[in-house]
Write an enzyme that holds these catalytic residues in place. Structure first.
Site, PDB file in Angstrom:
ATOM      1  N   HIS A  49      13.810  -7.882 -38.081  1.00  0.00           N
ATOM      2  CA  HIS A  49      12.714  -8.870 -38.468  1.00  0.00           C
ATOM      3  C   HIS A  49      13.475 -10.248 -38.238  1.00  0.00           C
ATOM      4  O   HIS A  49      14.264 -10.409 -38.846  1.00  0.00           O
ATOM      5  CB  HIS A  49      11.845  -8.518 -39.573  1.00  0.00           C
ATOM      6  CG  HIS A  49      11.034  -9.751 -39.895  1.00  0.00           C
ATOM      7  ND1 HIS A  49       9.806  -9.832 -39.494  1.00  0.00           N
ATOM      8  CD2 HIS A  49      11.106 -10.844 -40.270  1.00  0.00           C
ATOM      9  CE1 HIS A  49       9.258 -10.816 -39.593  1.00  0.00           C
ATOM     10  NE2 HIS A  49       9.916 -11.338 -40.526  1.00  0.00           N
TER      11      HIS A  49
ATOM     12  N   VAL B 169       0.927  -1.260  -0.266  1.00  0.00           N
ATOM     13  CA  VAL B 169       0.167   0.077   0.057  1.00  0.00           C
ATOM     14  C   VAL B 169       0.746   1.277   0.079  1.00  0.00           C
ATOM     15  O   VAL B 169       0.374   2.168   0.442  1.00  0.00           O
ATOM     16  CB  VAL B 169      -0.958   0.012   1.140  1.00  0.00           C
ATOM     17  CG1 VAL B 169      -2.184  -0.918   0.883  1.00  0.00           C
ATOM     18  CG2 VAL B 169      -0.297  -0.167   2.476  1.00  0.00           C
TER      19      VAL B 169
END
EC number: 1.8.1.4
Length: 473
Positions: A443, A265
């Site tokens: 690629h 938290v």
């Protein structure tokens, strides 16, 4: 006799502090770095590094479990939490030794001890053997970090901080993670991947509120498909103990029984050591600084979590660089350098799939008055993602329609964090879509996903049928 006079004393040996110390040497200064515990701070010893090491172990376990889809048959495999812990410990030890060597190489003097300011130019250092030494300095850089917040709970309830959960001796059966920020999401994913039944609670309407809403919502869906129970708009009212277990009472009237509870938290700044200097603090306890990390005391600077609360290690490192440059300039000329460009700091979540935010979200861009245009590219159309079988998620780019400037890059997908550098270059350097798309990308590679999203913004998608709302040129 130990040296007592320094150009700058850096208090705190975490990423922000040790970066500031190294950069100070490179600016011609003589720094002293003071660390009360282990070099590397929370990130190296109790946070970023051990958590990512354990997350990697969990990913390996998941790959083994699903290896058959790739024609790899693994028989009799089992997970070993203690073995994973040992890997994380070795990783931390290796990096800590490397940091010690690095600081020696750069000529940074390191003392272990607790620093307390006597005045703006004098510090009292309490060393591990109890002896006290006083040093004088022309400037200080405070990098004292932050500490995890903890919700009130019954003293017998098994409630842990986000740091303590990384060092459990054994895995619980049922776990409640309170807090849907980066730490909470990562820990929920980690333990779910290792077979723990996890419920993730967030008091706000969505997980990861600093992320682009589409990314955050898609990640929440992915976590739920993996078996994590995600509950948003739920506040924890109290945590009781029952027979060695925890009973979490929620604002919607439900109760959750768990073997363990993790409180993720947020964090509070360790700004208390600066109070004797009289520096200005913000309402949340963080130290108020200017663009060069200078506090209201002219020769005192502050960096990292003590400034940002629950910040990021890389953001703190960038602040450390700025502070060292500012100190050198101030000591030589009694002025600060010209105002720097605002930092563009990436925000990444290392669950699976990973999530990245760089720059403005779509909502922030619209609030900022931009005429927003967006595009998305799904990983299922990317060759590099398809060959690994990791096609969940997408790239989303936010741009200004009028200038074509790229305002934000947001990514959900496997290994997304390693695209933050390219995303950062596009946003921080004010790249336009037309210029950024001219880069030839390998690629197959995930980098192609960014290129595809850029093509879509121009209205000429290649491996996707989706276009942005702007007209084709």
């Amino acid at each position: 006799m130990a040296e007592r006079q320094w150009d700058v004393v850096v208090i705190g040996g975490g990423p922000a502090g040790y970066t500031a110390a190294i950069r100070a040497v490179q600016h011609g200064l003589r720094p002293l770095l003071v660390e009360r515990a282990e070099l590397g701070g929370t990130c190296l010893n109790r946070g970023c590094i051990p958590s990512k090491a354990l997350i990697h172990c969990a990913k390996v376990w998941q790959q083994v479990r699903h290896a058959e889809r790739f024609g790899v048959i693994v028989s009799g495999a089992c997970k070993d939490w203690q073995g994973m812990r040992a890997w994380a410990d070795r990783t931390v030890a290796t990096l800590r030794r490397g940091l010690q060597t690095l600081l020696r190489h750069h000529g940074v003097t390191v003392w272990r001890g607790e620093a307390q300011p006597v005045s703006e130019h004098e510090l009292r250092l309490t060393l591990p053997d109890g002896t006290v030494q006083t040093v004088t300095t022309h400037a200080t850089i405070w990098a004292t970090g932050s500490s995890p917040n903890m919700l009130p709970h019954h003293p017998d309830a098994p409630v842990f901080t986000e740091e303590q959960a990384l060092f459990w001796d054994a895995l619980p059966d049922r776990l409640v993670v309170i807090g849907g920020g980066a730490s909470g999401v990562e820990l929920a994913w980690l333990f779910n991947a290792l077979g723990v039944r996890v419920t993730l609670l967030e008091m706000l309407p969505r997980l990861l509120p600093v992320m682009d809403a589409e990314i955050a919502d898609a990640l929440a869906d992915a976590l739920q498909r993996q078996g994590i129970v995600v509950r948003t708009s739920v506040k924890v009212e109290r945590i009781d103990a029952t027979n060695g277990r925890a009973l979490v009472h929620c604002s919607d009237g439900t109760q959750l029984d768990a073997d363990a509870v993790i409180c993720a938290v947020g964090r509070k700044p360790n700004s208390e050591p600066l109070r004797p200097l009289g520096v200005t603090l913000n309402a949340d306890g963080t130290v108020a600084v200017n663009a060069w990390q200078q506090t209201s005391a002219p020769t005192a600077f502050a960096v990292g979590d003590v400034v940002r609360g629950g910040g990021t290690a890389h953001g703190g490192m960038a602040e450390g660089e700025r502070a060292a440059k500012a100190v050198a300039h101030w000591l030589h000329r009694r002025t600060l350098p010209p105002p720097p460009e605002p930092l563009v700091v990436p925000f990444c979540v290392y669950c699976e799939p990973q999530a990245v935010r760089m720059g403005l979200t779509e909502a922030d861009a619209r609030k900022g008055g931009y005429e927003v245009v967006i595009s998305r590219f799904a990983w299922r159309a990317c060759g590099a993602a398809v060959v690994t079988g990791e096609t969940e998620g997408f790239v989303k780019i936010v741009a200004d329609k009028k200038t074509e400037r790229i305002l934000g890059v947001h990514i959900l997908g496997t290994d997304a964090a390693n695209l933050n550098g390219e995303a950062g270059a596009l946003v921080a350097h004010g790249q336009t879509v037309g210029r950024a798309v001219t880069l030839v990308r390998q690629h197959p590679s995930l980098s192609e996903g960014l290129g595809e999203a850029l093509w879509a913004l121009l209205g000429i998608p290649l491996h996707s049928a989706h276009r942005s709302e702007r007209r084709r040129p």
